[in-house]
Design a protein around this motif. Structure first.
Motif, PDB file in Angstrom:
ATOM      1  N   THR A  52       0.850  -1.201   0.000  1.00  0.00           N
ATOM      2  CA  THR A  52       0.000   0.000   0.000  1.00  0.00           C
ATOM      3  C   THR A  52       0.878   1.241   0.000  1.00  0.00           C
ATOM      4  N   ILE A  55       2.511   1.787  -3.375  1.00  0.00           N
ATOM      5  CA  ILE A  55       1.537   2.272  -4.371  1.00  0.00           C
ATOM      6  C   ILE A  55       1.283   3.763  -4.157  1.00  0.00           C
ATOM      7  N   GLN A  56       1.151   4.167  -2.887  1.00  0.00           N
ATOM      8  CA  GLN A  56       0.887   5.589  -2.632  1.00  0.00           C
ATOM      9  C   GLN A  56       2.052   6.463  -3.083  1.00  0.00           C
ATOM     10  N   ARG A  57       3.283   5.988  -2.799  1.00  0.00           N
ATOM     11  CA  ARG A  57       4.456   6.783  -3.200  1.00  0.00           C
ATOM     12  C   ARG A  57       4.535   6.875  -4.721  1.00  0.00           C
ATOM     13  N   ALA A  59       2.086   6.701  -6.819  1.00  0.00           N
ATOM     14  CA  ALA A  59       1.016   7.567  -7.328  1.00  0.00           C
ATOM     15  C   ALA A  59       1.449   9.024  -7.232  1.00  0.00           C
ATOM     16  N   GLN A  62       4.028   9.654  -9.909  1.00  0.00           N
ATOM     17  CA  GLN A  62       3.404   9.700 -11.242  1.00  0.00           C
ATOM     18  C   GLN A  62       2.722  11.051 -11.465  1.00  0.00           C
ATOM     19  N   THR A  63       2.113  11.605 -10.407  1.00  0.00           N
ATOM     20  CA  THR A  63       1.458  12.910 -10.548  1.00  0.00           C
ATOM     21  C   THR A  63       2.482  13.952 -10.945  1.00  0.00           C
ATOM     22  N   ASN A  66       3.572  13.428 -14.526  1.00  0.00           N
ATOM     23  CA  ASN A  66       2.524  13.883 -15.457  1.00  0.00           C
ATOM     24  C   ASN A  66       2.540  15.389 -15.604  1.00  0.00           C
TER      25      ASN A  66
END
Ligand SMILES: Nc1ncnc2c1ncn2[C@@H]1O[C@H](COP(=O)(O)OP(=O)(O)OP(=O)(O)O)[C@@H](O)[C@H]1O
Ligand SMILES: [Mg+2]
Length: 333
Positions: A52, A55-57, A59, A62-63, A66
Motif C-alpha cells: 500500500t 503504491i501511494q508513493r 502515485a 506519477q502525478t 505527469n
C-alpha cells in the motif's frame, strides 16, 4: 507495528494455550500448530502495508511526472524533434522576428513583438527591470520554450524546422535559479559527461575563479554539496554552474543573471576569460553596468518590449532607461 502484533499474539497463544493445556482441553501439538499458522500469516499481513505504501508513493511520483509531461512547451519540442532537419552548428546570426510569449498559466503576455538580429561571436546583453521579460527571451533562445507567435531563426532557418534535441548540443544555459544536486562538486560540474580529462576540469574551474575555493574544501572536487556536505554561497553555486556550462564547449552560451552574486573583481576576471574564448556567442542578462559595458550590443527591455538598443557608450548618451540605470549606479558608488 505488524511484527509487534504478531509477537503479542504468540505470547497470548502461549498464555491461554497453557491454561487450556492445564485443563486438558488442547494438546501441545495443537498449540504449536497454531503458532506456526500465525507465523505463516505474518509475511502476507506485513506485505499488505508495504505494498500500500509503495503504491501511494508511486502515485505521488506519477502525478509529478505527469505535470512535467503535460507541459505544453516540452511536448511541442519533443514531438517536433522527429523528422526535422538537423543543423549541428550555427554559422552566422540569430534573429527573432515578432516574437511574443505568454506563459500557459498566465493571461498576461510576458514578451511581445520582439525583433532583433545578433551576429555570431558577440556578447549581447539584455537589461531591464524585474519582470521585464529578460529570462523569457533567454529561455526562448535556449530552446526551453517555444514562442507563442513569431519566429526564432538561426542562420535564417526557423527554429520550428530543426531538431532541437540535436541543436541543443550547441547551447549551454545557466539559469537564474541554479540547481545543484546533492552530490560531489565533480559530479555537479560533469553533470552527465563521464569521460572528462582531469586537467580540463582543473583548467575550467580555474578560469571561472572557483578552483581555489574547491581546493580549500577537505575533499576538493569530491566534496559533497548539500545535506551532509558543504553549503555553498550563491556566488560559488553560480561559478560551479558556469564551469558546468563551459565544460561542454558550447557555441552559444546563455547566462541568465549568472554572475549576480559574484564580486566585481571576480566578475571582471570571468568576463575577460569569456571574451578570450574564440567562436563563442554569449547572450546574458544583468543589471550591472560593469558587465553590460563589456557587451557588443545591449537591448533594454520594459514591460516585455525592447525600448532601446545599442552599445554601452551609445546608450549612456541617449536619454532613457539605460541612462537612468547608469546615473543610479554611479550615484551608488
Ligand atoms: N513560469 C511563469 N509562469 C507565468 N508567468 C511567468 C512565469 N515566468 C515569468 N512570468 C511572467 O512573465 C513576465 C516576464 O518574466 P521574466 O522572468 O522573463 O522577467 P525578468 O526580466 O527575467 O525578471 P527578473 O529580473 O526578476 O529576473 C513577468 O510578468 C512574470 O511574472
Ligand atoms: Mg529573470
Amino acid at each position: 507495528m505488524v511484527l509487534f502484533l504478531v509477537g503479542f499474539s504468540i505470547l497470548l497463544t502461549i498464555y491461554f494455550g497453557g491454561l487450556l493445556l492445564a485443563e486438558g482441553k488442547v494438546t501441545v501439538g495443537e498449540i504449536t500448530e497454531f503458532i506456526i499458522y500465525v507465523n505463516m500469516l505474518t509475511w502476507p499481513a506485513t506485505s499488505i502495508g508495504w505494498v500500500t505504501e509503495v503504491i501511494q508513493r508511486a502515485a505521488a511520483s506519477q502525478t509529478r511526472i505527469n505535470e512535467f509531461l503535460n507541459k505544453k512547451d516540452f511536448t511541442t519540442y519533443y514531438l517536433s524533434s522527429k523528422n526535422k532537419n538537423s543543423i549541428y552548428k550555427f554559422e552566422n546570426s540569430i534573429d527573432m522576428v515578432d516574437v511574443s510569449y505568454r506563459y500557459t498559466n498566465s493571461n498576461k503576455v510576458a514578451v511581445h513583438s520582439i525583433n532583433f538580429h545578433i551576429e555570431k561571436n558577440n556578447i549581447v546583453g539584455f537589461v531591464g527591470h524585474v519582470g521585464s521579460g529578460k529570462s523569457t527571451i533567454l529561455k526562448i533562445l535556449a530552446g526551453l520554450i517555444t514562442p507563442s507567435s513569431g519566429s526564432l531563426f538561426f542562420d535564417n532557418q526557423s527554429s520550428n524546422n530543426f531538431n532541437w534535441d540535436e541543436f541543443r548540443n550547441n547551447i549551454a544555459y545557466v539559469s537564474q535559479n541554479i540547481f545543484l544536486f546533492s552530490d560531489s562538486i565533480r559530479n555537479n560540474i560533469l553533470f552527465g559527461l563521464d569521460a572528462v580529462d582531469e586537467s580540463k576540469l582543473l583548467k575550467i574551474s580555474k578560469n571561472v575563479s572557483i578552483l581555489e575555493e574547491i581546493k580549500s574544501f577537505n575533499q576538493g572536487f569530491d566534496t559533497h554539496i548539500g545535506e551532509g556536505g558543504v553549503t555553498l554561497s550563491g556566488g560559488q553555486k553560480q561559478r560551479i554552474a558556469l564551469a558546468r556550462a563551459l565544460l561542454r564547449e558550447p557555441e552559444f552560451l546563455v547566462l541568465d543573471d549568472a554572475l549576480s552574486n559574484v564580486d566585481s573583481e571576480t566578475e571582471l576576471r570571468i568576463i575577460n576569460y569569456l571574451k578570450s574564448l574564440r567562436g563563442i556567442t554569449i547572450i546574458l542578462t544583468s543589471n550591472r553596468l560593469s558587465l553590460l559595458s563589456q557587451c557588443n550590443q545591449i537591448f533594454v527591455l520594459k514591460s516585455g518590449e525592447i525600448i532601446q538598443e545599442g552599445t554601452h557608450l551609445d546608450l549612456i548618451k541617449e536619454f532613457g532607461e539605460y541612462q537612468k540605470l547608469f546615473i543610479n549606479q554611479m550615484l551608488l558608488k
